[in-house]
Design an enzyme around this catalytic site. Structure first.
Site, PDB file in Angstrom:
ATOM      1  N   GLU A   1     -17.782 -16.077   1.869  1.00 19.89           N
ATOM      2  CA  GLU A   1     -16.690 -17.104   0.706  1.00 19.89           C
ATOM      3  C   GLU A   1     -15.960 -18.060   2.050  1.00 19.89           C
ATOM      4  OE1 GLU A   1     -14.339 -15.102  -2.277  1.00 19.89           O
ATOM      5  OE2 GLU A   1     -13.941 -17.788  -2.737  1.00 19.89           O
TER       6      GLU A   1
ATOM      7  N   LYS B   1     -18.089 -23.451  -6.972  1.00 25.60           N
ATOM      8  CA  LYS B   1     -17.495 -22.293  -7.283  1.00 25.60           C
ATOM      9  C   LYS B   1     -17.197 -22.466  -8.524  1.00 25.60           C
ATOM     10  CE  LYS B   1     -13.705 -18.107  -6.696  1.00 25.60           C
ATOM     11  NZ  LYS B   1     -13.424 -17.427  -5.884  1.00 25.60           N
TER      12      LYS B   1
ATOM     13  N   CYS C   1     -18.393 -15.379  -5.499  1.00 27.34           N
ATOM     14  CA  CYS C   1     -17.555 -14.774  -5.859  1.00 27.34           C
ATOM     15  C   CYS C   1     -17.305 -14.104  -7.121  1.00 27.34           C
ATOM     16  CB  CYS C   1     -16.350 -14.773  -4.775  1.00 27.34           C
ATOM     17  SG  CYS C   1     -14.941 -13.513  -4.566  1.00 27.34           S
TER      18      CYS C   1
ATOM     19  N   GLY D   1       9.837   2.816  15.974  1.00 30.70           N
ATOM     20  CA  GLY D   1      10.787   3.227  15.826  1.00 30.70           C
ATOM     21  C   GLY D   1      10.426   5.131  15.301  1.00 30.70           C
ATOM     22  N   LEU D   2      10.371   5.520  16.133  1.00 29.09           N
ATOM     23  CA  LEU D   2      10.045   6.949  15.764  1.00 29.09           C
ATOM     24  C   LEU D   2      10.958   7.957  15.271  1.00 29.09           C
ATOM     25  CD1 LEU D   2       7.429   7.794  18.847  1.00 29.09           C
ATOM     26  CD2 LEU D   2       6.734   7.789  15.897  1.00 29.09           C
ATOM     27  N   SER D   3      11.405   7.890  14.060  1.00 27.11           N
ATOM     28  CA  SER D   3      12.427   9.236  13.964  1.00 27.11           C
ATOM     29  C   SER D   3      12.015  10.385  13.525  1.00 27.11           C
ATOM     30  CB  SER D   3      12.452   8.271  12.273  1.00 27.11           C
ATOM     31  OG  SER D   3      11.539   8.691  11.048  1.00 27.11           O
TER      32      SER D   3
ATOM     33  N   ASP E   1       6.740   8.832   8.042  1.00 23.55           N
ATOM     34  CA  ASP E   1       6.417   7.917   7.361  1.00 23.55           C
ATOM     35  C   ASP E   1       5.922   7.255   9.124  1.00 23.55           C
ATOM     36  OD1 ASP E   1       6.622   7.413   5.026  1.00 23.55           O
ATOM     37  OD2 ASP E   1       8.577   7.205   5.482  1.00 23.55           O
TER      38      ASP E   1
ATOM     39  N   THR F   1       8.354   1.184   8.583  1.00 24.57           N
ATOM     40  CA  THR F   1       7.712   1.987   8.235  1.00 24.57           C
ATOM     41  C   THR F   1       7.929   2.284   6.820  1.00 24.57           C
ATOM     42  OG1 THR F   1       9.658   2.994   9.314  1.00 24.57           O
ATOM     43  CG2 THR F   1       7.875   3.115  10.697  1.00 24.57           C
TER      44      THR F   1
ATOM     45  N   GLU G   1       9.912   3.590  -1.267  1.00 24.43           N
ATOM     46  CA  GLU G   1      11.339   3.264  -0.613  1.00 24.43           C
ATOM     47  C   GLU G   1      11.226   1.520  -0.759  1.00 24.43           C
ATOM     48  OE1 GLU G   1      11.100   5.877   3.753  1.00 24.43           O
ATOM     49  OE2 GLU G   1      11.414   3.559   3.555  1.00 24.43           O
TER      50      GLU G   1
ATOM     51  N   LYS H   1      15.559  -7.995  -1.641  1.00 23.77           N
ATOM     52  CA  LYS H   1      15.416  -7.036  -0.478  1.00 23.77           C
ATOM     53  C   LYS H   1      14.249  -7.165   0.068  1.00 23.77           C
ATOM     54  CE  LYS H   1      17.953  -2.822  -0.080  1.00 23.77           C
ATOM     55  NZ  LYS H   1      18.217  -1.417   0.242  1.00 23.77           N
TER      56      LYS H   1
END
Lengths: 573, 573
Positions: free
Chosen positions: B44, B110, B146, B320-322, B326, B427, B432, B544
């Protein structure tokens, strides 16, 4: 004489506040009854607020709205009321309830569901197919909803042909500059074409990025305006209509017109039990002159901000005052919306801030009488540079360092927000947001972008208007005269990176609001390289806009619900 | 024997890259021709990419797509091809072009336009009304698009009744976990019910928050699967169909079924000039076993990320590796998608970072073989505290200080992004993001939120799967065992603020994916106060989510295009 006193309740409901909205409807019904109205009409989806968006997927939400309608219906003794709600049958409908003397006696389902621009009504509602009319003794009444009135041979025509003296159009028609005049012309035409009295009630107030301007109207069957509701304020618009004039006009209607308007048979007649004629106190004369373009835009921004703050439960806002025109205007709007005591200005100078902007930031705060905080960014900026010295070793200063400064300011404001519960207002205008001349998480950090749909050239115009209506220099003259600058490096001005704002704004309008192509815009006399660059900037900065706060729509196409461009997008003009 | 060799070109177009998409179509047409295919089908809107969103409002975009179609048509010598494009008549249509031997010989529009979930097709397209079939000598072919295939008495039935031996369904059907199995069952039923061979070609690859999984299918008229395309990879799926079996099956069809399926007369017949039978080299046997649930989710994340990076012109990403699960999972996905050389891990310890998480962040980087940067936040945090000492004087530490730490990290990553042109991956997981347990402009800062639609409990499952498929501990065992913590204050754990993740995820699934109400969720055995708190958190954190980066949809309802809740929303369960 067949007469009708019609009242339009131009109210400000809140999305989701179903019970509070119902209490408000009952209160305004009482006010209309006290004025001797035969019929009172409320806006589209007044019980849920508009637009309720995906809330209508929650069965509990629909049920709450039906309970609210029942409560309102029970309180409609002694008059007729038209109330917008979500009806539930085999599917859900954007509906108008006809309430009469304590009972829910009929329902209209919206037939034309807008699914363009900011609207997604096909996502939610099934379309109606019937155009009923209601008889109150010898008077005939009908209602339809918002988009329905825009179709020249739509439900209004069907209802007029079925004998309606008065058609009530209930609306939640979002504002953009100039729309009210356009709407008024269309309504006058519709009334005259269909030889019917037309009452158009609009909602008022802000809901996320939309603002509803009120400006309800009542027209007679000649298309003459009988009354106009106030702009951007709640208002009960009441007028008396001489229905015999409708009868006479139709008697004298030419054959041509009668043939043009052929009934489609969808208009069922529903008889309402007649009520004793109410006592009709004399109506005070109404004086609601139309407002000018800049005042209309200004009011939209004030009301949009006030309602976003209030309806989200905030009390206080803060604005970063840079000494430039954008933040000065936002501060003025905030003070008008919330009062000076509820606004804090924060200046966050860097070594690149000029003496002029530092002074002007303080003057704006002083002129407005708002709290003023001064938080220099120099030492934190130095700490960042030390922390990043290793990975940045040997590399030139560039946009990374510029953005860090903007982000420190964003962090300061958010720290104040977190500590004191303030809502942070951002100050970016439509020109900047269009081309991405702004720092994500920096000057874009905040909850509400008051002037995000106001192009820079219009920012100047509205600012002049703000000073003019105040009768004094709320915004110091020097701010108008200094070339705009982000002040993130020595001697920087916006025009180092961007075409002059009058050129930029014209190109943006053509590209963003007009969906025009590169050759079309160039053909209007703009330099091709400039147009190409502006278009590329707009396309490339979609990712930034996606993460920016929402703001008030004031143009026909804002960077919001009515702008749905992909981020991954390799189309090049 | 009436036979047909059908080829499904399961390709990965890019939205907006109209010319490149056309070149790709031509290349795959050549591949299909070399394999002796009678007909080759593309997904499509393959020429524009899917979904093109508001790009279709640009006349220049539509024209580019029509030029591309003409170019493709001219290269269709010697075979038949079905190619998705945007057709322009009095309005625009989501269309399939039937190309045959160098010419564009017919078009399907369609008929069922999806306008729910992630889809807005009523915003863009007019619905078609005709279900044509195409004759190739004694063989009859049809195509539809579709959503059309999901309707039991829709175009497929009309086309089968009009004599189609083979119906080709062209798709851009977005992935969510489990959808392929559901789709396969539906297609098998449709083929068997309509006694027609069914070829379902799906697009593959990522487009913003959507990922398309391929997994094209070919079924015979008994609903038996003849071939399956690979998952999450481009694939040319070729199979031979014995069309005489369709004829025989229909001969033996019971009267009951024939009556059930009544033609609606919308099926026009269009004759295509017959082509010489192609040489048909023997087809290699296909082995494409279905993949398991976790592998499918993992692949979706890998492909979704790879395409977002590649199609936006990025080469390198940073995470960012915490030391938590995650970020470890996101780093694994990034390495799989882009290679270890294109991924940087950044650890940004604070005084509250434990020895365990510091060590584990480094171990993840070492196990994956990625660049590892260490940028402590302590000194910058101290600088902020000094700078804010005056306005914060006498006030307790609270979320303001916690968020500042997260925002310093966000700023570090964005500074690296600005300096080196890296895309920052966030992440946050769905749990969350649902309850707003994240810092705006802090850990939410970045361009792409890889696991934003993966609930925390599923993060653990996918992480176990990542280790299992690697055959080694890419993600150290200690990370699975340590209680999750944001480490923004001493001794903090997620479970201080949130219910246990298995409980939270169940409530979120009911509320977010199921639109269930408080009483409905409580009735499933959850504590009322907990449910009430989770619902309130989801509602309250809409602002947020609006400012967070997009990420890959893997569930039936993600926080993205299919979640449109107002920010101002006073509905309380």
């Amino acid at each position: 004489m067949r007469r009708m006193r019609v009242a339009l309740a131009q109210v400000n409901p809140t999305v989701g506040a179903v019970e509070a909205n119902a209490r408000m409807v009952i209160e305004w019904m009482d006010r209309a009854r006290a004025l001797g109205a035969d019929v009172v009409a409320f806006p589209e989806l007044v019980l849920t607020g508009y637009p309720p968006e995906d809330l209508v997927f929650k069965p509990a939400f629909i049920e709450a709205n039906l309970r609210a309608l029942a409560a309102v219906a029970a309180r409609s003794k002694g008059l007729t009321a038209v109330v917008g709600f979500v009806d539930k049958r085999d599917d859900i409908f954007n509906a108008a309830a006809m309430l009469h003397d304590g009972a829910h006696v009929g329902t209209y389902h919206k037939q034309y569901l807008p699914n363009y621009g900011v609207f997604d009504e096909n996502r939610y509602f099934q379309a109606g197919t019937e155009s009923p009319v209601f008889t109150l003794g010898d008077r005939v009444l009908a209602t339809n909803i918002c988009e329905d009135i825009w179709y020249p041979t739509g439900p209004t025509t069907a209802q007029a042909l079925a004998g309606a003296d008065l058609v009530i159009s209930i609306n939640a028609s979002p504002f953009h500059a100039g729309k009210a005049q356009f709407r008024e012309k269309m309504l006058a035409t519709r009334a005259a074409d269909d030889l019917v009295c037309l009452a158009f009630v609009n909602t008022v107030g802000g809901q996320d990025e939309l603002v509803f301007d009120g400006q309800s109207f009542i027209f007679d069957e000649k298309g003459e305006r009988v009354a106009r509701g106030r702009a951007f304020e709640e208002d009960l618009v009441v007028a008396d209509l001489e229905l015999d004039n409708v009868f006479r006009a139709r008697l004298h209607d030419s054959r041509r017109r009668k043939e043009k308007l052929r009934s489609d048979g969808s208009a069922r007649r529903i008889a309402l039990p007649p009520l004793p004629a109410p006592t009709r106190p004399p109506l005070p004369p109404r004086e609601t002159p139309a407002i000018g373009r800049l005042e209309e835009i200004y009011q939209a921004l004030v009301v949009g901000l006030r309602d976003y703050v209030r309806k989200n439960g905030f009390r206080h806002v803060a604005v970063g005052l840079s000494g430039g025109i954008d933040s000065a205007l936002v501060a003025c709007i905030a003070v008008e919306a919330l009062g000076a005591a509820n606004v804090t200005g924060v200046t966050m100078p860097s070594p690149y801030s000029s003496a002029g902007t530092r002074r002007d930031a303080a003057r704006v705060a002083r002129h407005l009488g708002i709290e003023f905080l001064r938080l220099p960014i120099t030492s934190v900026f130095a700490a960042y540079r030390r922390a990043l010295a290793k990975p940045f070793k040997g590399l030139k200063e560039d946009v990374a360092e510029e953005n860090l400064q903007a982000r420190i300011r964003g962090n300061y404001l958010m720290a104040l927000s977190n500590k004191f519960g303030w809502l942070i207002l951002t100050t970016g205008n439509k020109s900047e947001i269009g081309v991405g001349y702004s720092t994500l998480y920096g000057d874009m950090a905040g909850g509400f972008a008051v002037i995000k749909d106001v192009p820079k050239t219009l920012v100047y115009e509205v600012s002049e208007h703000v000073n003019a209506r105040a009768g004094r220099e709320l915004i110091p003259r020097a701010i108008f005269e200094r070339p705009p600058s982000a002040e993130l490096r020595p001697g920087q001005t916006d025009q180092d990176s961007l075409p002059p704002y009058p050129v930029l704004d014209s190109i943006l309008e053509a590209y963003v609001e007009g969906d025009q192509s590169l050759p079309e815009i160039v053909a209007q006399g703009f330099d091709e390289a400039t147009v190409r660059r502006v278009i590329a900037l707009v396309d490339r900065n979609e990712y930034k806009r996606r993460q920016g706060p929402i703001g008030i729509k004031i143009t026909p196409r804002a960077f919001g619900r009515d702008w749905r461009l992909p981020i991954v997008n390799q189309f090049r003009e």
